[in-house]
Design a protein around this motif. Sequence first.
Motif, PDB file in Angstrom:
ATOM      1  N   MET A  65      15.364   0.570   6.321  1.00  0.00           N
ATOM      2  CA  MET A  65      15.345  -0.840   6.713  1.00  0.00           C
ATOM      3  C   MET A  65      14.983  -1.698   5.509  1.00  0.00           C
ATOM      4  O   MET A  65      14.493  -1.188   4.498  1.00  0.00           O
ATOM      5  CB  MET A  65      14.335  -1.088   7.844  1.00  0.00           C
ATOM      6  N   ASP A  66      15.242  -3.000   5.617  1.00  0.00           N
ATOM      7  CA  ASP A  66      14.833  -3.913   4.554  1.00  0.00           C
ATOM      8  C   ASP A  66      13.322  -3.865   4.425  1.00  0.00           C
ATOM      9  O   ASP A  66      12.596  -3.762   5.424  1.00  0.00           O
ATOM     10  CB  ASP A  66      15.276  -5.347   4.867  1.00  0.00           C
ATOM     11  N   PHE A  67      12.853  -3.979   3.193  1.00  0.00           N
ATOM     12  CA  PHE A  67      11.417  -3.842   2.930  1.00  0.00           C
ATOM     13  C   PHE A  67      10.587  -4.805   3.777  1.00  0.00           C
ATOM     14  O   PHE A  67       9.520  -4.427   4.285  1.00  0.00           O
ATOM     15  CB  PHE A  67      11.148  -4.106   1.441  1.00  0.00           C
ATOM     16  N   ASN A  68      11.073  -6.043   3.936  1.00  0.00           N
ATOM     17  CA  ASN A  68      10.260  -7.045   4.644  1.00  0.00           C
ATOM     18  C   ASN A  68      10.108  -6.776   6.130  1.00  0.00           C
ATOM     19  O   ASN A  68       9.367  -7.475   6.819  1.00  0.00           O
ATOM     20  CB  ASN A  68      10.799  -8.466   4.405  1.00  0.00           C
ATOM     21  N   GLN A 122       2.988  -2.936  12.439  1.00  0.00           N
ATOM     22  CA  GLN A 122       2.077  -3.742  13.260  1.00  0.00           C
ATOM     23  C   GLN A 122       2.429  -3.664  14.748  1.00  0.00           C
ATOM     24  O   GLN A 122       1.532  -3.632  15.593  1.00  0.00           O
ATOM     25  CB  GLN A 122       2.114  -5.201  12.807  1.00  0.00           C
ATOM     26  N   THR A 123       3.725  -3.640  15.044  1.00  0.00           N
ATOM     27  CA  THR A 123       4.153  -3.619  16.447  1.00  0.00           C
ATOM     28  C   THR A 123       4.172  -2.205  17.025  1.00  0.00           C
ATOM     29  O   THR A 123       4.312  -2.033  18.234  1.00  0.00           O
ATOM     30  CB  THR A 123       5.562  -4.220  16.597  1.00  0.00           C
ATOM     31  N   GLY A 124       4.046  -1.180  16.153  1.00  0.00           N
ATOM     32  CA  GLY A 124       4.099   0.195  16.629  1.00  0.00           C
ATOM     33  C   GLY A 124       5.502   0.741  16.755  1.00  0.00           C
ATOM     34  O   GLY A 124       5.696   1.872  17.217  1.00  0.00           O
ATOM     35  N   ASN A 125       6.507  -0.028  16.358  1.00  0.00           N
ATOM     36  CA  ASN A 125       7.884   0.466  16.376  1.00  0.00           C
ATOM     37  C   ASN A 125       8.129   1.472  15.259  1.00  0.00           C
ATOM     38  O   ASN A 125       9.112   2.215  15.281  1.00  0.00           O
ATOM     39  CB  ASN A 125       8.870  -0.696  16.249  1.00  0.00           C
ATOM     40  N   VAL A 126       7.252   1.445  14.269  1.00  0.00           N
ATOM     41  CA  VAL A 126       7.318   2.361  13.133  1.00  0.00           C
ATOM     42  C   VAL A 126       5.984   3.099  13.053  1.00  0.00           C
ATOM     43  O   VAL A 126       4.925   2.481  13.180  1.00  0.00           O
ATOM     44  CB  VAL A 126       7.599   1.588  11.821  1.00  0.00           C
ATOM     45  N   ASP A 127       6.030   4.418  12.836  1.00  0.00           N
ATOM     46  CA  ASP A 127       4.807   5.221  12.756  1.00  0.00           C
ATOM     47  C   ASP A 127       4.296   5.372  11.330  1.00  0.00           C
ATOM     48  O   ASP A 127       3.095   5.524  11.105  1.00  0.00           O
ATOM     49  CB  ASP A 127       5.063   6.613  13.341  1.00  0.00           C
ATOM     50  N   VAL A 128       5.227   5.368  10.381  1.00  0.00           N
ATOM     51  CA  VAL A 128       4.892   5.570   8.970  1.00  0.00           C
ATOM     52  C   VAL A 128       5.812   4.697   8.134  1.00  0.00           C
ATOM     53  O   VAL A 128       6.991   4.548   8.449  1.00  0.00           O
ATOM     54  CB  VAL A 128       5.078   7.050   8.546  1.00  0.00           C
ATOM     55  N   GLY A 129       5.271   4.132   7.058  1.00  0.00           N
ATOM     56  CA  GLY A 129       6.093   3.383   6.116  1.00  0.00           C
ATOM     57  C   GLY A 129       5.853   3.907   4.712  1.00  0.00           C
ATOM     58  O   GLY A 129       4.712   3.900   4.238  1.00  0.00           O
ATOM     59  N   ILE A 130       6.893   4.401   4.058  1.00  0.00           N
ATOM     60  CA  ILE A 130       6.776   4.854   2.672  1.00  0.00           C
ATOM     61  C   ILE A 130       7.914   4.215   1.892  1.00  0.00           C
ATOM     62  O   ILE A 130       9.077   4.557   2.064  1.00  0.00           O
ATOM     63  CB  ILE A 130       6.772   6.386   2.558  1.00  0.00           C
ATOM     64  N   ALA A 131       7.563   3.226   1.067  1.00  0.00           N
ATOM     65  CA  ALA A 131       8.602   2.436   0.400  1.00  0.00           C
ATOM     66  C   ALA A 131       8.036   1.723  -0.826  1.00  0.00           C
ATOM     67  O   ALA A 131       8.325   0.565  -1.062  1.00  0.00           O
ATOM     68  CB  ALA A 131       9.180   1.414   1.376  1.00  0.00           C
ATOM     69  N   GLY A 132       7.211   2.422  -1.595  1.00  0.00           N
ATOM     70  CA  GLY A 132       6.584   1.769  -2.729  1.00  0.00           C
ATOM     71  C   GLY A 132       5.787   0.551  -2.281  1.00  0.00           C
ATOM     72  O   GLY A 132       5.860  -0.505  -2.896  1.00  0.00           O
ATOM     73  N   ILE A 133       5.000   0.704  -1.217  1.00  0.00           N
ATOM     74  CA  ILE A 133       4.259  -0.421  -0.647  1.00  0.00           C
ATOM     75  C   ILE A 133       2.946  -0.608  -1.413  1.00  0.00           C
ATOM     76  O   ILE A 133       2.086   0.274  -1.411  1.00  0.00           O
ATOM     77  CB  ILE A 133       3.959  -0.198   0.849  1.00  0.00           C
ATOM     78  N   THR A 134       2.802  -1.734  -2.072  1.00  0.00           N
ATOM     79  CA  THR A 134       1.582  -2.017  -2.807  1.00  0.00           C
ATOM     80  C   THR A 134       0.414  -2.210  -1.847  1.00  0.00           C
ATOM     81  O   THR A 134       0.520  -2.932  -0.858  1.00  0.00           O
ATOM     82  CB  THR A 134       1.745  -3.288  -3.658  1.00  0.00           C
ATOM     83  N   LYS A 185      12.169 -10.149  -5.159  1.00  0.00           N
ATOM     84  CA  LYS A 185      12.520  -9.499  -3.905  1.00  0.00           C
ATOM     85  C   LYS A 185      11.623  -9.991  -2.775  1.00  0.00           C
ATOM     86  O   LYS A 185      10.397 -10.032  -2.920  1.00  0.00           O
ATOM     87  CB  LYS A 185      12.402  -7.980  -4.042  1.00  0.00           C
ATOM     88  N   THR A 186      12.236 -10.368  -1.680  1.00  0.00           N
ATOM     89  CA  THR A 186      11.529 -10.931  -0.529  1.00  0.00           C
ATOM     90  C   THR A 186      10.371 -10.043  -0.078  1.00  0.00           C
ATOM     91  O   THR A 186      10.507  -8.830   0.016  1.00  0.00           O
ATOM     92  CB  THR A 186      12.500 -11.120   0.655  1.00  0.00           C
ATOM     93  N   ALA A 187       9.220 -10.684   0.191  1.00  0.00           N
ATOM     94  CA  ALA A 187       8.032 -10.033   0.778  1.00  0.00           C
ATOM     95  C   ALA A 187       7.379  -9.008  -0.128  1.00  0.00           C
ATOM     96  O   ALA A 187       6.662  -8.135   0.340  1.00  0.00           O
ATOM     97  CB  ALA A 187       8.377  -9.399   2.128  1.00  0.00           C
ATOM     98  N   THR A 188       7.613  -9.109  -1.451  1.00  0.00           N
ATOM     99  CA  THR A 188       6.995  -8.170  -2.385  1.00  0.00           C
ATOM    100  C   THR A 188       5.945  -8.871  -3.247  1.00  0.00           C
ATOM    101  O   THR A 188       5.836 -10.095  -3.261  1.00  0.00           O
ATOM    102  CB  THR A 188       8.039  -7.527  -3.308  1.00  0.00           C
ATOM    103  N   SER A 189       5.196  -8.077  -4.000  1.00  0.00           N
ATOM    104  CA  SER A 189       4.135  -8.607  -4.859  1.00  0.00           C
ATOM    105  C   SER A 189       4.678  -9.537  -5.945  1.00  0.00           C
ATOM    106  O   SER A 189       3.955 -10.409  -6.426  1.00  0.00           O
ATOM    107  CB  SER A 189       3.369  -7.459  -5.517  1.00  0.00           C
ATOM    108  N   SER A 190       5.929  -9.340  -6.318  1.00  0.00           N
ATOM    109  CA  SER A 190       6.519 -10.190  -7.356  1.00  0.00           C
ATOM    110  C   SER A 190       6.601 -11.646  -6.897  1.00  0.00           C
ATOM    111  O   SER A 190       6.454 -12.575  -7.702  1.00  0.00           O
ATOM    112  CB  SER A 190       7.898  -9.677  -7.758  1.00  0.00           C
TER     113      SER A 190
END
Length: 249
Positions: free
Chosen positions: A70-73, A80-92, A137-142
């Motif tokens: 999915m898109d990073f954002n 947060q909503t529980g639709n996803v159990d794990v997120g691994i995507a270079g998340i700062t 990139k949308t919703a990133t630290s940059s």
Amino acid sequence: MKRLVKLVLGLALVLGLAATASAKQLVVAHDTNFKPFEFKGEDGKYTGFDIELWQAIAKIAGVDYKLQPMDFNGIIPGLQTGNVDVGIAGITIKPERAAVVDFSDPYYDSGLMILVRENETGIKAVEDLAGKIVAVKTATSSVDFMKSFGKAKELKLFPNNDSMFFELMAGGADAVIFDMPVVKEFAMTAGKGKVKVVGPLYQGQSYGIGFPKGSELVGKVNDALKQLKADGSYDKLFVKWFGYAPEKK
């Protein structure tokens, strides 16, 4: 005796159903375009450092899962909503994110770097981005970093890496600022001879694996990460995808 047998069989059935319900298939979200961490290979399947690291973690932790690109954002909201159990995507790992999701121990140290066209001579540091058009990139630290800098003429937001890089090469942006391993990888591969990395590393960051608040998976994943680092498996994956060994702390 017959009643006892029926009771035992009934209990076994209940326990079996409970075990099946508890061993659910996890939804593991990852970015669609974050090479070399996750990207679609020539065989049409997603691969990369994050993908293979999670495969190794899941094997040790004994969990079943399916990958959900999915898109990073969309990843943090999904957690947060529980639709996803794990997120691994270079998340700062950032305080504002840690307030709404849980993180594993850090698994990669990164930071931000500037990417410009090969013939660019006027941009050598973030100060030189004053009055420039910068792709992020949308919703990133940059995005946060450039907003705090506050002197760019315009920030152009894109949902994925390729869009940022193409905008730069097409002349629609003066620079890209994004995660160090991604801009370096692009400069050495698809962008070779067209773009270059300039300046120092900004805003040292650590990546973590994300979970919904209170997830019982955090401890299992941290234990698996420690095992992979202790037995050398992490180092092998790191060298495979980045071409050099991780710094020892």
